[in-house]
Design a protein around this motif. Structure first.
Motif, PDB file in Angstrom:
ATOM      1  N   GLN A  75       0.824   3.641   7.518  1.00 32.31           N
ATOM      2  CA  GLN A  75       0.596   2.338   6.843  1.00 32.31           C
ATOM      3  C   GLN A  75       0.061   0.963   7.996  1.00 32.31           C
ATOM      4  N   ARG A  79      -0.085  -5.302   9.635  1.00 26.40           N
ATOM      5  CA  ARG A  79      -0.933  -5.975   8.902  1.00 26.40           C
ATOM      6  C   ARG A  79      -0.478  -6.312   7.638  1.00 26.40           C
ATOM      7  N   LEU A  80       0.366  -5.307   6.903  1.00 23.01           N
ATOM      8  CA  LEU A  80       1.093  -5.894   5.512  1.00 23.01           C
ATOM      9  C   LEU A  80       2.024  -6.911   5.636  1.00 23.01           C
ATOM     10  N   THR A  83      -0.262 -10.317   5.673  1.00 24.95           N
ATOM     11  CA  THR A  83      -0.926 -10.678   4.926  1.00 24.95           C
ATOM     12  C   THR A  83      -0.310 -10.819   2.974  1.00 24.95           C
ATOM     13  N   GLN A  87      -0.086 -14.475   1.282  1.00 17.87           N
ATOM     14  CA  GLN A  87      -0.115 -13.883  -0.062  1.00 17.87           C
ATOM     15  C   GLN A  87       0.941 -14.977  -0.704  1.00 17.87           C
ATOM     16  N   TYR A  98      -5.237 -17.726   1.991  1.00 13.41           N
ATOM     17  CA  TYR A  98      -4.778 -16.201   1.872  1.00 13.41           C
ATOM     18  C   TYR A  98      -6.011 -14.776   2.144  1.00 13.41           C
ATOM     19  N   ARG A 101      -6.955  -8.203   1.071  1.00 12.04           N
ATOM     20  CA  ARG A 101      -8.276  -7.409   0.265  1.00 12.04           C
ATOM     21  C   ARG A 101      -7.577  -7.939  -0.863  1.00 12.04           C
ATOM     22  N   HIS A 107      -4.658  -1.518  -3.156  1.00 12.55           N
ATOM     23  CA  HIS A 107      -3.994  -0.401  -3.602  1.00 12.55           C
ATOM     24  C   HIS A 107      -5.149   1.057  -3.752  1.00 12.55           C
ATOM     25  N   MET A 110      -4.019   4.951  -4.120  1.00 15.58           N
ATOM     26  CA  MET A 110      -2.587   4.781  -4.024  1.00 15.58           C
ATOM     27  C   MET A 110      -1.896   5.838  -4.845  1.00 15.58           C
TER      28      MET A 110
HETATM   29  C1  HEM Z   1       2.207  -6.480  -7.514  1.00 15.98           C
HETATM   30  C2  HEM Z   1       2.530  -5.711  -6.069  1.00 15.98           C
HETATM   31  C3  HEM Z   1       2.151  -6.042  -5.271  1.00 15.98           C
HETATM   32  C4  HEM Z   1       1.765  -7.115  -3.930  1.00 15.98           C
HETATM   33  C5  HEM Z   1       1.740  -9.088  -4.874  1.00 15.98           C
HETATM   34  C6  HEM Z   1       1.004  -6.377  -2.756  1.00 15.98           C
HETATM   35  C7  HEM Z   1       0.690  -6.940  -2.004  1.00 15.98           C
HETATM   36  C8  HEM Z   1      -0.018  -6.271  -0.877  1.00 15.98           C
HETATM   37  C9  HEM Z   1      -1.312  -6.673  -0.258  1.00 15.98           C
HETATM   38  C10 HEM Z   1      -0.793  -8.695   0.584  1.00 15.98           C
HETATM   39  C11 HEM Z   1      -1.407  -5.807   0.857  1.00 15.98           C
HETATM   40  C12 HEM Z   1      -2.062  -6.264   2.270  1.00 15.98           C
HETATM   41  C13 HEM Z   1      -3.586  -6.193   1.650  1.00 15.98           C
HETATM   42  C14 HEM Z   1      -4.590  -6.040   2.934  1.00 15.98           C
HETATM   43  O1  HEM Z   1      -3.985  -4.951   3.882  1.00 15.98           O
HETATM   44  O2  HEM Z   1      -5.522  -6.509   2.982  1.00 15.98           O
HETATM   45  C15 HEM Z   1      -0.424  -4.921   0.431  1.00 15.98           C
HETATM   46  C16 HEM Z   1      -0.825  -3.491   1.224  1.00 15.98           C
HETATM   47  C17 HEM Z   1      -0.127  -2.060   0.656  1.00 15.98           C
HETATM   48  N1  HEM Z   1       0.808  -1.831  -0.813  1.00 15.98           N
HETATM   49 FE1  HEM Z   1       0.963  -3.580  -1.988  1.00 15.98          FE
HETATM   50  N2  HEM Z   1       1.447  -4.628  -3.140  1.00 15.98           N
HETATM   51  C18 HEM Z   1       1.587  -4.697  -4.139  1.00 15.98           C
HETATM   52  C19 HEM Z   1       2.531  -3.116  -4.883  1.00 15.98           C
HETATM   53  C20 HEM Z   1       2.983  -2.833  -4.066  1.00 15.98           C
HETATM   54  C21 HEM Z   1       3.915  -0.866  -4.374  1.00 15.98           C
HETATM   55  C22 HEM Z   1       4.479  -1.022  -5.456  1.00 15.98           C
HETATM   56  C23 HEM Z   1       3.403  -0.529  -3.672  1.00 15.98           C
HETATM   57  C24 HEM Z   1       3.948   1.265  -3.285  1.00 15.98           C
HETATM   58  C25 HEM Z   1       4.875   0.978  -3.690  1.00 15.98           C
HETATM   59  C26 HEM Z   1       2.514  -1.313  -2.399  1.00 15.98           C
HETATM   60  C27 HEM Z   1       2.325  -0.074  -1.352  1.00 15.98           C
HETATM   61  C28 HEM Z   1       1.314  -0.953  -0.564  1.00 15.98           C
HETATM   62  C29 HEM Z   1       0.662  -0.568   0.574  1.00 15.98           C
HETATM   63  C30 HEM Z   1       0.976   0.863   1.853  1.00 15.98           C
HETATM   64  C31 HEM Z   1      -0.199  -1.019   1.398  1.00 15.98           C
HETATM   65  C32 HEM Z   1      -0.852  -0.899   2.666  1.00 15.98           C
HETATM   66  C33 HEM Z   1      -2.535  -0.450   1.912  1.00 15.98           C
HETATM   67  C34 HEM Z   1      -3.087  -0.687   3.545  1.00 15.98           C
HETATM   68  O3  HEM Z   1      -2.839  -0.639   4.914  1.00 15.98           O
HETATM   69  O4  HEM Z   1      -4.308   0.349   3.113  1.00 15.98           O
HETATM   70  N3  HEM Z   1       2.203  -2.196  -2.660  1.00 15.98           N
HETATM   71  N4  HEM Z   1       0.320  -4.697  -0.585  1.00 15.98           N
END
Ligand code: HEM
Lengths: 155, 291
Positions: A75, A79-80, A83, A87, A98, A101, A107, A110
């Motif tokens: 991943q 970027r992660l 963002t 956030q 923010y 996405r 997500h 996934m």
């Molecule tokens: C409620 C809790 C969570 C929040 C607030 C959150 C927040 C975010 C944000 C802000 C992004 C980036 C969005 C973007 O690229 O535009 C993201 C992407 C991602 N999140 Fe989360 N997340 C949460 C839960 C999780 C969980 C539980 C996992 C896995 C254990 C996870 C794994 C990922 C991964 C792998 C990406 C990268 C996706 C990509 O680049 O396509 N997230 N998340």
């Protein structure tokens, strides 16, 4: 209007070090929570510097946590981190916008489970503890993030 | 060589048929203390109040469980409870507990004999109806569950002689539990339809009231760290028996998640008057393991 926004999104420049993503509409509503009022919570997190350290440490903990590290393989972590910092800053009343996405889009497909979220929350708790964020302040951020379970968790 | 290919040939279609780990069952996944501790009746809850939380560390993707032993050392009596519960998919809980109420020296004064003990088996089932106490932080709706506790006491002749209608009975309850994360609070309110005298140890129904009556039990606690919950509980009781007054009960407790799998609860409990012996207060200590 939506068309114009979409057009604007499509032409967003890709920040340095990041990979391009499919076009989407940039909107603070994508952050998935309404910001807290006042800046007390932002101070409790030690502002920009504190949130920066917390997010860096959170991403590091996630990518080295055997329970969930596989999910982060391949991943765009640059970027992660960006963002996530936006956030948290937006939600904590730090005055950022923010630009990422929505939680549903970020997500999608996934196949995340509740246990993955619990692991992430535990890592976030550790990162906040290490930063010295008071326990009550930690819970106020978690209260904002918890309902995002409905969008992020599919099974 | 060919065996490798055979294995690969078997595994690839399987893994392709299951995108993104679909259908994967797992153990664990609940946050610390989100499983509650175990009540004296064997259900997930506080110590006196049954909560809407489901026992075990599992999420909706798995099965979990817990086991506990509790000792309540009162001025004149002792109560020991042990038991186990299974939680399935964070939805259904089934539990068993055995209570032993030791009259110690007071047994002689009451004419029962020193060390005379009442025991009962409690079979419980709980179903979570709606809500998520932990994650639904943007909603007022608490986690709500319904449950039953079927109790079978071992002193049928004696409790009837004391005025009870039966040594066995069934309680029905509706529990609502909510974590107010932005205030670090945990609150529960439960209504129980019951005929039980001293949770059933002195039988069900009595000469003063025979039928079901609604009773309240509730807890309020504060999370002081992710491992420690400090709180208080209150429980009303029916007072069915003419020979001995039954009081409301309350406690002040500290529940400590020592590890993901072990929790210790210590409380100061005041159970009021029991079997004519008034002012029964003492220390409550409970050890729970959960997975
Ligand atoms: C409620 C809790 C969570 C929040 C607030 C959150 C927040 C975010 C944000 C802000 C992004 C980036 C969005 C973007 O690229 O535009 C993201 C992407 C991602 N999140 Fe989360 N997340 C949460 C839960 C999780 C969980 C539980 C996992 C896995 C254990 C996870 C794994 C990922 C991964 C792998 C990406 C990268 C996706 C990509 O680049 O396509 N997230 N998340």
């Amino acid at each position: 209007m939506t068309f114009l926004l979409a057009l604007a999104a499509a032409t967003l420049p890709v920040p340095a070090g990041e990979q391009p993503v499919d076009p989407y509409v940039v909107d603070n509503a994508n952050a998935g929570a309404v910001p807290v009022r006042g800046d007390a919570l932002w101070q409790a997190f030690h502002g920009q510097a504190g949130v920066g350290r917390i997010v860096d440490s959170l991403v590091l903990l996630n990518t080295s946590d055997p329970r969930i590290s596989d999910i982060f393989k391949g991943q765009d972590l640059v970027r992660l981190r960006r963002t996530l910092k936006e956030q948290f800053c937006y939600i904590l009343g730090g005055g950022c916008d923010y630009t990422g996405r929505s939680m549903k889009d970020a997500h999608k497909d996934m196949g995340l489970q509740t246990a993955d979220l619990a692991a992430l929350i535990e890592n976030l708790q550790k990162a906040m503890r290490d930063e010295g964020v008071p326990f009550g302040a930690q819970n106020r951020l978690l209260a904002k993030l918890a309902p995002m379970k409905r969008d992020a968790i599919e099974r | 060589m060919w065996s490798h290919r055979l294995v690969a040939g078997l595994l690839i279609p399987l893994s392709m048929a299951a995108p993104a780990r679909a259908g994967e069952w797992r153990g664990g996944g609940k946050l610390l203390l989100a499983t509650g501790v175990t009540t004296i009746e064997g259900a997930a809850g506080g110590g006196l109040a049954t909560w809407a939380l489901i026992a075990g560390n599992e999420t909706r993707n798995g099965i979990g469980g817990s086991a506990h032993v509790t000792q309540v050392q009162l001025d004149d009596f002792g109560l020991t409870t042990f038991g186990a519960a299974i939680g399935a998919f964070d939805r259904i809980e089934v539990s068993y507990a055995r209570q032993r109420f030791d009259t110690r020296a007071a047994g002689a004064t009451l004419g029962l004999g020193r060390g005379f003990a009442f025991s009962q088996d409690i079979y419980g089932a709980k179903l979570r109806l709606v809500g998520d106490a932990v994650y639904d932080q943007d909603r007022i709706l608490p986690q709500i569950a319904v449950g039953v506790q079927h109790k079978r006491g071992n002193r049928d002749g004696l409790v009837r002689a004391l005025g009870a209608k039966s040594a066995s009975g069934t309680d029905f309850y509706l529990a609502a539990t909510k974590v107010l994360l932005d205030r670090s609070l945990v609150v529960d309110a439960t209504v129980r339809m019951t005929k039980a005298n001293q949770t059933g140890l002195l039988g069900f129904g009595g000469d003063r009231h025979g039928g079901y009556r609604a009773q309240f039990e509730g807890s309020a606690g504060m999370l002081v760290s992710r491992r420690l919950l400090l709180g208080a509980e209150y429980r009303t009781r029916p007072d069915n028996l003419g020979f001995a007054k039954e009081d409301d009960a309350f406690d002040l407790f500290a529940a400590w998640a020592v590890t993901r799998n072990v929790a210790v609860t210590a409380a100061y409990a005041d159970l009021g008057s029991i079997a004519t012996v008034s002012g029964q207060r003492g220390l409550y200590l409970s050890l729970q393991t959960s997975f």
